[in-house]
Design an enzyme around this catalytic site. Structure first.
Site, PDB file in Angstrom:
ATOM      1  N   GLU A  94      20.547  -0.407  -2.124  1.00 19.57           N
ATOM      2  CA  GLU A  94      21.147  -1.655  -1.640  1.00 19.57           C
ATOM      3  C   GLU A  94      22.441  -1.924  -2.396  1.00 19.57           C
ATOM      4  O   GLU A  94      22.445  -1.830  -3.623  1.00 19.57           O
ATOM      5  CB  GLU A  94      20.165  -2.810  -1.830  1.00 19.57           C
ATOM      6  CG  GLU A  94      18.895  -2.617  -1.007  1.00 19.57           C
ATOM      7  CD  GLU A  94      17.877  -3.755  -1.159  1.00 19.57           C
ATOM      8  OE1 GLU A  94      18.178  -4.754  -1.829  1.00 19.57           O
ATOM      9  OE2 GLU A  94      16.783  -3.619  -0.602  1.00 19.57           O
ATOM     10  N   HIS A 149      18.454  -8.010   2.686  1.00 18.46           N
ATOM     11  CA  HIS A 149      17.483  -8.479   1.688  1.00 18.46           C
ATOM     12  C   HIS A 149      17.484 -10.017   1.594  1.00 18.46           C
ATOM     13  O   HIS A 149      17.677 -10.582   0.506  1.00 18.46           O
ATOM     14  CB  HIS A 149      17.768  -7.847   0.317  1.00 18.46           C
ATOM     15  CG  HIS A 149      16.555  -7.842  -0.571  1.00 18.46           C
ATOM     16  ND1 HIS A 149      16.246  -6.818  -1.422  1.00 18.46           N
ATOM     17  CD2 HIS A 149      15.563  -8.757  -0.729  1.00 18.46           C
ATOM     18  CE1 HIS A 149      15.138  -7.101  -2.080  1.00 18.46           C
ATOM     19  NE2 HIS A 149      14.691  -8.284  -1.672  1.00 18.46           N
ATOM     20  N   ILE A 201       1.984 -12.846   0.098  1.00 19.68           N
ATOM     21  CA  ILE A 201       2.815 -12.928   1.311  1.00 19.68           C
ATOM     22  C   ILE A 201       2.053 -12.395   2.523  1.00 19.68           C
ATOM     23  O   ILE A 201       2.123 -12.985   3.617  1.00 19.68           O
ATOM     24  CB  ILE A 201       4.149 -12.190   1.095  1.00 19.68           C
ATOM     25  CG1 ILE A 201       4.956 -12.925   0.014  1.00 19.68           C
ATOM     26  CG2 ILE A 201       4.950 -12.107   2.392  1.00 19.68           C
ATOM     27  CD1 ILE A 201       6.242 -12.244  -0.403  1.00 19.68           C
ATOM     28  N   ASP A 217      -5.605  -3.105   2.217  1.00 14.12           N
ATOM     29  CA  ASP A 217      -5.159  -3.337   0.844  1.00 14.12           C
ATOM     30  C   ASP A 217      -6.217  -2.739  -0.073  1.00 14.12           C
ATOM     31  O   ASP A 217      -7.379  -3.174  -0.055  1.00 14.12           O
ATOM     32  CB  ASP A 217      -5.012  -4.855   0.576  1.00 14.12           C
ATOM     33  CG  ASP A 217      -4.335  -5.147  -0.766  1.00 14.12           C
ATOM     34  OD1 ASP A 217      -4.641  -4.457  -1.760  1.00 14.12           O
ATOM     35  OD2 ASP A 217      -3.510  -6.073  -0.805  1.00 14.12           O
TER      36      ASP A 217
END
Ligand SMILES: NC(=O)c1ccc[n+]([C@@H]2O[C@H](COP(=O)([O-])OP(=O)(O)OC[C@H]3O[C@@H](n4cnc5c(N)ncnc54)[C@H](O)[C@@H]3O)[C@@H](O)[C@H]2O)c1
Length: 314
Positions: free
Chosen positions: A266, A285, A155, A174
């Protein structure tokens, strides 16, 4: 041979459910996730379960599902699945790798534009006949701004491509790729250390998994490294941003804005630290969920779960 059984515990595209029904016995109950007793009873005879991110595929669920061979995940994050236990039980876990990346990447670039421009925060005033033009004349363009990506997997890389298409420069961090790794040059992205990305970016976007090393990665100290006029976008996982520290930074004007799609708990509970925080966009989300991605994710998982169930047992 007895008919193989699939239990689908969260929402799935209707066409994909239908394609599974043609080959298997399917129980599709998108609210099953909300009733753990019913969920555990339902999986008792299941050969496969299909879940999104809310169903906990943990010791209790695995114990309740002695025939289970396959877990299809309608998404990519696997933090709700006990991978070690699945491996020990010889249960194959199938994520929908890549199928919702476009939805997330578009969310990030679109949200970055919204946050930088800031022109959309006056609907009620404009409808009531007020004209806050001066206050809203300081919005910023995205072209030439620096996007800082924390996490440069599937992504993150697609988000870089989209951001470059609207004129952004992109830097990234990363730990899986050192500064000389070919992926940076191939994508035209500048590799930097984490704190350097935070310090130079106008838009910081998070694309890491939730693991021990990323829990609270963006805490008060890291938020303080960001530029005061920068914005933060988290579509990765809750628990990676310290929500209370973010709320304090926004209230104090130490950050220009933020958008959170994912949360430590959540749904959020009423009265959370985020309630009433200025310059903050919250979404439930859905960064990876669009009509198109739901179809892509669902058909990919239907196909791969069916293949796994019909493959000879290892
Ligand atoms: N909000 C949504 O709807 C939605 C949709 C899809 C994916 N996601 C989440 O997005 C995240 C990224 O997904 P992906 O498919 O790109 O995953 P990916 O596995 O392709 O990439 C993740 C990258 O993060 C890197 N990483 C690990 N630890 C790091 C650290 N400490 N600092 C920086 N980088 C680190 C890894 O090396 C890897 O390259 C996941 O958390 C996933 O759950 C959310």
């Amino acid at each position: 041979m007895t008919q193989r059984r699939i239990v689908i515990t969260e929402f799935m595209d209707a066409g994909a459910v239908q394609s599974l029904r043609a080959r298997f016995e399917v129980r599709y109950e998108p609210t099953l996730v909300d009733d753990s007793a019913a969920l555990h009873a339902a999986v008792a005879g299941a050969d496969a379960v299909v879940v999104r991110n809310r169903t906990q595929v943990n010791a209790a669920l695995l114990a309740a599902a002695p025939r289970l061979r396959v877990v299809g995940r309608l998404g990519v994050g696997l933090d709700n699945i006990d991978l070690e236990r699945c491996k020990a039980r010889n249960v194959t876990v199938i994520p929908a790798t890549g199928a919702n990346a476009q939805a997330v990447a578009e969310y990030v670039v679109g949200t970055a534009m919204l946050l930088l421009r800031g022109a959309y925060r006056a609907t009620d005033e404009v409808a009531a006949g007020r004209w806050p033009r001066t206050r809203l004349s300081e919005g910023r363009e995205i072209r030439g701004k620096c996007l800082g990506l924390i996490g440069f997997g599937g992504i993150g890389q697609l988000t870089a491509t989209l951001a470059q298409a609207v004129g952004m420069r992109v830097a990234g961090y990363d730990p899986a790729f050192d500064a000389g790794a070919a992926v940076w040059a191939a994508q035209g992205v500048e590799p930097l250390a984490l704190d350097a990305v935070l310090a130079c970016a106008d838009v910081v976007s998070l694309h890491v998994p939730l693991v021990d090393s990323t829990r609270n990665l963006i805490d008060a100290a890291r938020l303080a490294r960001m530029k005061r006029d920068a914005v933060l976008i988290n579509t990765s996982r809750g628990g990676i941003v310290d929500e209370a520290a973010l709320a304090r930074a926004l209230v104090a004007g130490e950050l220009a804005g933020a958008a959170l799609d994912v949360f430590a708990h959540e749904p959020l509970v009423a009265g959370s630290a985020l309630a009433g925080t200025p310059n903050l966009l919250l979404t439930p989300h859905v960064a990876g969920v669009t009509a198109e991605s739901n179809e892509r994710v669902s058909s990919l998982i239907a196909q791969r779960v069916a293949e796994a169930l019909e493959a000879p047992r290892r």
